[in-house]
Design an enzyme around this catalytic site. Structure first.
Site, mmCIF file in Angstrom:
data_model
loop_
_atom_site.group_PDB
_atom_site.id
_atom_site.type_symbol
_atom_site.label_atom_id
_atom_site.label_comp_id
_atom_site.label_asym_id
_atom_site.label_seq_id
_atom_site.Cartn_x
_atom_site.Cartn_y
_atom_site.Cartn_z
ATOM 1 N N ASP A 90 43.223 72.638 100.053
ATOM 2 C CA ASP A 90 42.603 73.916 99.723
ATOM 3 C C ASP A 90 43.720 74.908 99.446
ATOM 4 O O ASP A 90 44.894 74.622 99.699
ATOM 5 C CB ASP A 90 41.644 74.386 100.813
ATOM 6 C CG ASP A 90 42.302 74.596 102.164
ATOM 7 O OD1 ASP A 90 43.438 74.111 102.369
ATOM 8 O OD2 ASP A 90 41.696 75.222 103.039
ATOM 9 N N TYR A 92 46.502 77.955 99.348
ATOM 10 C CA TYR A 92 47.324 78.613 100.352
ATOM 11 C C TYR A 92 46.581 79.842 100.874
ATOM 12 O O TYR A 92 46.083 80.646 100.083
ATOM 13 C CB TYR A 92 48.657 79.052 99.750
ATOM 14 C CG TYR A 92 49.523 77.929 99.229
ATOM 15 C CD1 TYR A 92 50.076 76.981 100.094
ATOM 16 C CD2 TYR A 92 49.821 77.824 97.862
ATOM 17 C CE1 TYR A 92 50.890 75.958 99.602
ATOM 18 C CE2 TYR A 92 50.631 76.806 97.381
ATOM 19 C CZ TYR A 92 51.155 75.877 98.254
ATOM 20 O OH TYR A 92 51.956 74.865 97.769
ATOM 21 N N PHE A 103 49.020 73.345 94.956
ATOM 22 C CA PHE A 103 50.438 73.393 95.294
ATOM 23 C C PHE A 103 51.222 74.482 94.555
ATOM 24 O O PHE A 103 52.365 74.772 94.899
ATOM 25 C CB PHE A 103 51.119 72.031 95.059
ATOM 26 C CG PHE A 103 50.545 70.934 95.878
ATOM 27 C CD1 PHE A 103 50.824 70.840 97.236
ATOM 28 C CD2 PHE A 103 49.690 70.000 95.319
ATOM 29 C CE1 PHE A 103 50.273 69.830 98.014
ATOM 30 C CE2 PHE A 103 49.140 68.980 96.092
ATOM 31 C CZ PHE A 103 49.426 68.898 97.440
ATOM 32 N N HIS A 217 50.952 63.358 102.916
ATOM 33 C CA HIS A 217 50.972 64.701 102.340
ATOM 34 C C HIS A 217 52.371 65.303 102.465
ATOM 35 O O HIS A 217 53.101 64.997 103.420
ATOM 36 C CB HIS A 217 49.959 65.584 103.092
ATOM 37 C CG HIS A 217 49.658 66.878 102.430
ATOM 38 N ND1 HIS A 217 50.425 68.014 102.636
ATOM 39 C CD2 HIS A 217 48.680 67.233 101.559
ATOM 40 C CE1 HIS A 217 49.923 69.000 101.918
ATOM 41 N NE2 HIS A 217 48.868 68.568 101.261
#
Length: 256
Positions: A90, A92, A103, A217
């Site tokens: 989701d 930031y 990202f 991740h």
């Protein structure tokens, strides 16, 4: 008005400013690329319900990230041009960071988030490309890299706060649309999916027949457990080459 990139040649929204309430009532073709509007027609009601939820969040005094003009930014890239799918979790939750691409952050954000710093670290280890001080990944998107968060909004300061609010059905439809595309002769257009972490791995079942690159991740909590050393960037380009498709130029501009 929307800060649409002219690359995508969409019709401009005919209002000076727009919020989630107004977005919920606009035709899909004014919110995203035409082929995405067609592909997501089956979840239009769900998308409008999510936008109404975001409007209610805002009306209750909560700051929603990213801004209305960016929340559907991933779908402004035409579906037909996608050749790499990178699935995030989701946005930031820090105000000013989220820009609607997984990202990616606003070019002015300093320092960049630690997950993105780890992505840059692996990019340098994999391809020898030096890290950038900025976190603008739009040059990847311009080449057909779909940077899609599994959940496409968040309440400021509260990571994961918009999970279970309807986005998952919409992004499931989006991933399915990418994976199920066919060429005029019935073949599959080139596609590589990049799945980092457990949240991203939830879409694996939707990607039958698609080349997949997966690992832990890039978060500081998990990067050392399989992300570092996974060489995702060179692997993606190798898999694209196997599909007779040009690879991605992963090196980002020094100044966005």
């Amino acid at each position: 008005m929307f800060d649409f990139d002219p690359l995508f040649e969409l019709e401009p929204v005919s209002v000076e400013s727009i919020g989630f309430t107004e977005m919920a009532r606009l035709p899909l073709g004014e919110l995203m690329a035409a082929d995405w509007a067609e592909a997501l027609g089956g979840v239009e009601a769900e998308l409008r319900a999510v936008l109404d939820f975001l409007a209610a969040e805002t009306a209750s005094g909560h700051q929603v990230l990213p801004t209305p003009s960016n929340v559907l930014r991933a779908f402004r890239q035409p579906l037909a041009e996608v050749k790499v799918l990178i699935v995030g979790q989701d946005p930031y939750p820090t105000p000013g960071h989220a820009v609607g691409l997984s990202f990616c952050v606003d070019p002015r954000t300093r320092p960049i988030p630690r997950s993105l710093a780890n992505i840059y670290r692996e990019l340098e280890a994999d391809l020898g490309i030096p890290a950038r001080v900025h976190g603008d990944l739009s040059a990847w998107a311009d080449q057909g890299v779909l940077l899609l968060n599994r959940v496409m909004s968040v309440r400021a300061g509260a990571a994961g706060s918009h999970r279970g609010k309807g986005w998952e059905k919409i992004t499931t439809a989006a991933v399915t649309a990418v994976a199920n595309r066919r060429t005029a002769d019935g073949g599959r257009p080139p596609l590589v999916a990049v799945l980092w972490g457990k949240d991203a791995d939830t879409v694996r079942q939707l990607l039958s027949g698609t080349a997949v690159v997966s690992s832990a991740h890039p978060s500081p909590l998990s990067a050392s457990r399989g992300f570092f050393g996974s060489r995702p960037f060179s692997r993606v380009n190798e898999l694209l080459k196997e599909q007779s498709c040009a690879g991605v130029t992963w090196e980002l501009p020094q100044v966005p």
